[in-house]
Design a protein around this motif. Structure first.
Motif, short mmCIF file in Angstrom:
data_model
loop_
_atom_site.label_atom_id
_atom_site.label_comp_id
_atom_site.label_asym_id
_atom_site.label_seq_id
_atom_site.Cartn_x
_atom_site.Cartn_y
_atom_site.Cartn_z
N ILE A 148 33.36 4.95 53.77
CA ILE A 148 33.20 3.51 53.51
C ILE A 148 34.20 3.04 52.46
O ILE A 148 34.81 1.97 52.59
CB ILE A 148 31.75 3.21 53.07
N ALA A 149 34.39 3.84 51.40
CA ALA A 149 35.37 3.48 50.36
C ALA A 149 36.77 3.40 50.94
O ALA A 149 37.55 2.49 50.63
CB ALA A 149 35.32 4.50 49.23
N GLY A 150 37.12 4.37 51.82
CA GLY A 150 38.43 4.35 52.46
C GLY A 150 38.61 3.14 53.36
O GLY A 150 39.69 2.52 53.38
N LEU A 151 37.57 2.78 54.11
CA LEU A 151 37.66 1.60 54.99
C LEU A 151 37.82 0.32 54.18
O LEU A 151 38.62 -0.56 54.54
CB LEU A 151 36.40 1.52 55.85
N LEU A 152 37.07 0.19 53.08
CA LEU A 152 37.20 -0.99 52.24
C LEU A 152 38.62 -1.10 51.67
O LEU A 152 39.22 -2.18 51.64
CB LEU A 152 36.17 -0.94 51.10
N HIS A 153 39.15 0.02 51.21
CA HIS A 153 40.51 0.05 50.67
C HIS A 153 41.51 -0.40 51.74
O HIS A 153 42.40 -1.23 51.49
CB HIS A 153 40.83 1.47 50.19
N PHE A 154 41.35 0.15 52.94
CA PHE A 154 42.27 -0.17 54.04
C PHE A 154 42.19 -1.66 54.42
O PHE A 154 43.21 -2.33 54.60
CB PHE A 154 41.94 0.70 55.25
N LEU A 155 40.97 -2.21 54.54
CA LEU A 155 40.81 -3.59 54.98
C LEU A 155 41.35 -4.59 53.96
O LEU A 155 42.03 -5.56 54.31
CB LEU A 155 39.33 -3.87 55.27
N PHE A 156 41.09 -4.36 52.67
CA PHE A 156 41.61 -5.27 51.66
C PHE A 156 43.14 -5.15 51.55
O PHE A 156 43.84 -6.16 51.37
CB PHE A 156 40.96 -5.00 50.30
N LEU A 157 43.66 -3.94 51.66
CA LEU A 157 45.12 -3.76 51.64
C LEU A 157 45.78 -4.46 52.82
O LEU A 157 46.82 -5.10 52.66
CB LEU A 157 45.46 -2.27 51.64
N SER A 158 45.19 -4.32 54.00
CA SER A 158 45.77 -4.97 55.18
C SER A 158 45.75 -6.49 55.01
O SER A 158 46.67 -7.19 55.46
CB SER A 158 45.04 -4.56 56.45
N VAL B 31 51.19 -0.15 57.33
CA VAL B 31 51.53 -0.07 55.90
C VAL B 31 50.27 0.20 55.07
O VAL B 31 50.26 1.07 54.19
CB VAL B 31 52.22 -1.38 55.43
N ALA B 32 49.19 -0.54 55.36
CA ALA B 32 47.93 -0.33 54.64
C ALA B 32 47.39 1.07 54.90
O ALA B 32 46.89 1.74 53.98
CB ALA B 32 46.91 -1.39 55.04
N LEU B 33 47.47 1.52 56.15
CA LEU B 33 46.98 2.86 56.49
C LEU B 33 47.79 3.94 55.78
O LEU B 33 47.23 4.94 55.33
CB LEU B 33 47.06 3.06 58.01
N ALA B 34 49.11 3.72 55.64
CA ALA B 34 49.95 4.70 54.95
C ALA B 34 49.57 4.80 53.48
O ALA B 34 49.51 5.90 52.91
CB ALA B 34 51.42 4.31 55.10
N VAL B 35 49.29 3.67 52.84
CA VAL B 35 48.91 3.67 51.42
C VAL B 35 47.59 4.41 51.23
O VAL B 35 47.43 5.22 50.31
CB VAL B 35 48.81 2.23 50.89
N VAL B 36 46.62 4.14 52.11
CA VAL B 36 45.34 4.83 52.01
C VAL B 36 45.52 6.33 52.26
O VAL B 36 44.91 7.16 51.57
CB VAL B 36 44.32 4.23 53.02
#
Length: 296
Positions: A225-235, A277-282
């Motif tokens: 869940i933490a990873g998904l939140l990080h990805f969605l806000f970054l995207s 790009v967001a996925l790469a950062v995560v």
């Protein structure tokens, strides 16, 4: 029960469903000079913890008290000299979830309360605890844990209302951008994906808050869940940047953007940039600091 002719070297462990006892009954029998015999009775009381509640354990600390075992009793019936030759060890199986941060106490019932005099924890793990006592009585295992901080109900309600209002307007904005086209030369792909990213992020955040007590014990689920939140806000941030670039090009030279959009700025190309790009950062974050996801 053992008599004067006993040939055992050690008394077998006495067991009930969730507890057991080790007692030197042979040594007690030898201390009874007249009869040279002794007997022990070991009992477990089902649901007795609902009557002799852990709240009857009076401590100076303001803690949450939980009964971790069934209530048991051990006595020496028909035994003249009941003095113990060795401490008696009771093994309690935990009947509730063990808190590693909690404090365990071996207690016995004294008239109207649980007290710890003469009893101590010998060893413990997540499933069992061994208590050592210098006398016989009615025993139990109680765990003390820190009292959780009181939640601010007003702030929780305000948070819930604000997130729900935000979700409503994200949905309306998404419908507007999908159904309304300003011109054939300008697409709403960036705006649509900004709304999708932030809508899903806030929805996931809201669901996590509502089911936090269920999610928290599962470390892997917390990390996902933490990873998904990080990805969605970054995207969402990446799509904001793409929208800014497209608006700049549109204002700079609208005729060029319409011709280049077919060559470079296609919807598929923008989606690759917006999400990869967001996925790469995560991915890099997970590789470098994996413990950062799912932490308390």
């Amino acid at each position: 029960m053992v008599g004067p002719q006993v040939t055992l070297d050690k008394i077998p462990q006495l067991d009930t469903t969730n507890s057991s006892v080790d007692i030197d009954l042979i040594g007690i029998a030898k201390n009874n000079n007249e009869t040279r015999s002794a007997a022990v009775a070991f009992m477990s009381y089902k649901k007795m913890e609902n009557l002799l509640k852990p709240d009857f354990f009076n401590t100076s600390n303001d803690t949450v008290k939980t009964m971790m075992s069934t209530v048991i009793s051990a006595t020496l019936p028909k035994t003249t000299n009941t003095k113990l030759t060795k401490p008696v060890n009771f093994t309690f199986k935990h009947i509730r979830e063990f808190d590693p941060n909690g404090s365990l106490s071996c207690v016995y019932w004294n008239i109207s309360e649980w007290i710890v005099d003469g009893c101590s924890v010998l060893k413990t793990n997540s499933s069992y605890t061994v208590c050592s006592c210098h006398h016989l009585s009615t025993f139990a295992l109680i765990m003390q844990s820190s009292r959780p901080p009181e939640s601010d109900s007003l702030m929780d309600l305000l948070n819930l209302v604000c997130v729900i209002v935000g979700l409503v307007f994200f949905s309306l904005a998404l419908l507007s951008f999908v159904l309304c086209r300003w011109s054939s030369g300008v697409k709403n792909v960036a705006r649509i994906n900004i709304c999708i990213s932030l809508l899903l992020a806030h929805l996931l955040f809201l669901l996590t808050q509502q089911f936090l007590s269920v999610i928290r014990p599962h470390q892997v689920l917390c990390a996902v869940i933490a990873g998904l939140l990080h990805f969605l806000f970054l995207s969402g941030f990446v799509w904001m940047f793409i929208e800014a670039v497209m608006l700049f090009i549109c204002v700079k030279n609208l005729s060029q953007v319409s011709s280049k959009k077919r060559e470079v700025l296609s919807s598929g190309f923008l989606c690759v940039i917006g999400y990869v790009v967001a996925l790469a950062v995560v991915g890099v974050s997970v590789g470098l600091v994996p413990e950062g996801y799912g932490s308390e």
